[in-house]
Design an enzyme around this catalytic site. Structure first.
Site, PDB file in Angstrom:
ATOM      1  N   HIS A  48      -3.007 -12.972   1.553  1.00 56.05           N
ATOM      2  CA  HIS A  48      -3.794 -12.066   0.321  1.00 56.05           C
ATOM      3  C   HIS A  48      -5.212 -12.333   0.564  1.00 56.05           C
ATOM      4  CE1 HIS A  48      -0.289 -10.584  -1.430  1.00 56.05           C
ATOM      5  NE2 HIS A  48       0.606 -11.819  -1.023  1.00 56.05           N
ATOM      6  N   ASN A  71       3.635  -8.248  -6.408  1.00 57.05           N
ATOM      7  CA  ASN A  71       3.414  -7.403  -5.306  1.00 57.05           C
ATOM      8  C   ASN A  71       3.587  -5.738  -5.886  1.00 57.05           C
ATOM      9  OD1 ASN A  71       2.808  -9.186  -3.338  1.00 57.05           O
ATOM     10  ND2 ASN A  71       4.871  -9.744  -2.787  1.00 57.05           N
TER      11      ASN A  71
END
Ligand code: NDP
Length: 477
Positions: free
Chosen positions: A53, A125
């Site tokens: 990420h 997510n």
């Protein structure tokens, strides 16, 4: 009024254009500490990027509660009418900080709610499930997503090898290869808490809960070809879209919903409700409307407010708790640990992470402690003490969680059905969605050894013979 340029120690600077030299041709004098400071700072401008990420985009906003879930949770931020300031950070998973935004990947959907009872982070997510269910596999899985040690290239062989040897990943891989694997912007995708969490109410009753954030902009996606054309023009398409939309005053919103399961019902479902590779079917656990989130302010400094933003599932507040989900339990440790490494021991005191409520604790000293002692009383630097330092509040104790079982390394694959939920999704898709799923899957398999592809096709066969056949045909075209 003109602001006077200073060193970091506040001393005024007379010349910021010329270094201090012995003559017009040099050399530079060592005593030019202003030059030294400038160069030293430049050397230290980067911090370790997130292992996963790393590439992200974010903005501030508001959580508004319109529904009434007070019978499930005592969390003040979730009571009817509550409004809570928040921060959102969206991200791709695998790409480094300079990676293109429009790559096929799962998207991170991390939210920080600055509640009056502490920060609540929802680190989710854009998909409701994940590739693995046992945290022992986390580092191995991430290795397959990052670069090969010798070629320094991403390796489709490693990805498909791992997935084909890990049937629990099929559900997530299917979503990744579907339209939803390439959202047009972060505003055109859903967010999911993914893990099962818990709620507990004033009466001390516990409920299991799933969090959903449904885009109000509508789902919109790009095909691989459309994305390739965009990346040819800009690698920063998400940053541009999110920043510009908010600057224009068009504030993106998501409907906030939950699914609820009474504590004891977890023993009745045929599937494990704490398995991160599974959803809770809506037919059995309908979505309950709670409110909405709106993003309405861009940060003024990307590094300070988005790069230094630290989200961790360990941040919960009274009324919200964890669940037996093994992946969640590992993330409770590892996310906060990542931030201690990336940002330093006192990362929670950085302005973007700092709670908006009073903070009192007895943690002490350490590098970059710029808030000093946090107990609020000068002589109270340990606990218990007789000097009026902060004390525990038994009133916020979570109801006890009953657990049982034999401590052992239980096989996380045994007795798990990895095919039925992907089958339900396959059934849900129309012909166009399926064709794109097959084509995207085949495209991602380019260059992968046939035995690995065959192993994967055998899994698709178990989901649906049509799925396997579709991918097989797409591989030949
Ligand atoms: P439902 O028909 O009630 O729900 C289907 C869900 O699938 C909707 O939330 C929809 O999201 C979402 N969806 C539609 N297309 C895709 C796609 N290409 N990729 C990912 N999600 C998609 O069925 P069930 O609840 O019984 O679930 C059936 C299957 O749907 C599951 O096995 C799972 O694969 C998938 N799914 C289920 C979710 C859940 O929480 N139950 C959540 C997301 C997916 P939207 O409404 O936003 O369009």
């Amino acid at each position: 009024m003109t602001r006077r340029l200073t060193t970091t120690a506040g001393a005024p600077i007379a010349d910021n254009q010329n270094s201090l030299t012995a003559g017009p041709r040099g050399p530079v004098l060592m005593q030019d500490y202003q030059l030294m400071e400038k160069l030293a700072h430049q050397n230290r401008e980067r911090i370790p990027e997130r292992t996963v990420h790393a590439k992200g985009w974010g903005a501030y906003g508001t959580l508004r509660i319109t529904g009434d879930i007070s019978r499930y949770t005592r969390a003040k931020a979730l009571q009817p009418g509550a409004e809570t300031p928040m921060l959102a950070r969206f991200s791709t998973v695998a790409g480094e900080q300079g990676a293109a935004d429009h790559e096929r990947d799962v998207r991170g959907f991390a939210l920080k709610f600055y509640t009056e009872e502490g920060n609540w982070d929802m680190v989710g997510n854009n998909t409701p499930v994940f590739f693995i269910r046992d945290p022992m596999k986390f580092p191995d899985f991430i290795h397959t997503q990052k670069r090969h040690p010798r070629t320094n290239l991403r390796s489709p062989t490693a990805m498909w090898d791992f997935w084909s040897l890990s049937p629990e990943s099929i559900h997530q891989v299917m979503i990744l290869m579907s339209d939803r694997g390439l959202p047009r912007t972060p505003m055109h995708m859903n967010g999911y808490g993914s893990h099962t969490y818990s709620f507990w109410n004033e009466a001390g009753e516990r409920f299991w809960v799933k969090f959903h954030f449904k885009t109000m902009q509508g789902h919109a996606h790009y095909t691989n070809d459309e994305a390739a054309a965009i990346i040819g023009r800009t690698r920063e398409g998400y940053q541009e879209a999110l920043f510009d939309t908010i600057e224009r005053g068009e504030f993106p919103k998501w409907r906030f919903c939950v699914q609820i399961m009474p504590e004891m019902d977890a023993e009745k479902t045929p599937w494990n409700p704490f398995d991160l590779t599974k959803v809770w079917p809506h037919g059995d656990f309908p979505l309950i409307e709670v409110g909405e989130i709106e993003l309405n302010r861009n940060p003024d400094n990307y590094f300070a407010e988005i790069e230094q933003a630290a989200f961790s599932p360990s941040n919960v507040v009274p009324g919200i708790g964890f669940s037996p989900d093994k992946m969640l339990q590992a993330r409770i440790f590892s996310y906060a640990d990542a931030h201690r490494h990336r940002l330093g021991t006192h990362y929670e005191a950085l302005p973007v992470n700092r709670p908006r409520c009073p903070v009192h604790h007895y943690h002490k000293d350490g590098a970059m402690n710029f808030t000093g002692q946090q107990s609020g009383v000068i002589d109270a630097y340990y606990e218990p003490n007789s000097f009026g330092g902060p004390v525990e509040d038994p009133g916020v104790a979570e109801p006890p969680l009953r657990i049982s079982g034999d401590a052992a390394r239980h096989d996380h694959r045994e007795g798990n059905d990895d095919y039925s939920q992907p089958r339900a999704l396959h059934t849900l898709m129309d012909d166009g969605q399926r064709a794109r799923l097959y084509a995207n899957t085949a495209a991602a398999m380019q260059g992968v050894p046939q035995d690995i592809i065959d192993r994967m096709l055998a899994h698709y066969e178990k989901v649906s013979p049509d799925y396997a056949e579709g991918v097989r045909k797409a591989l030949k075209s």
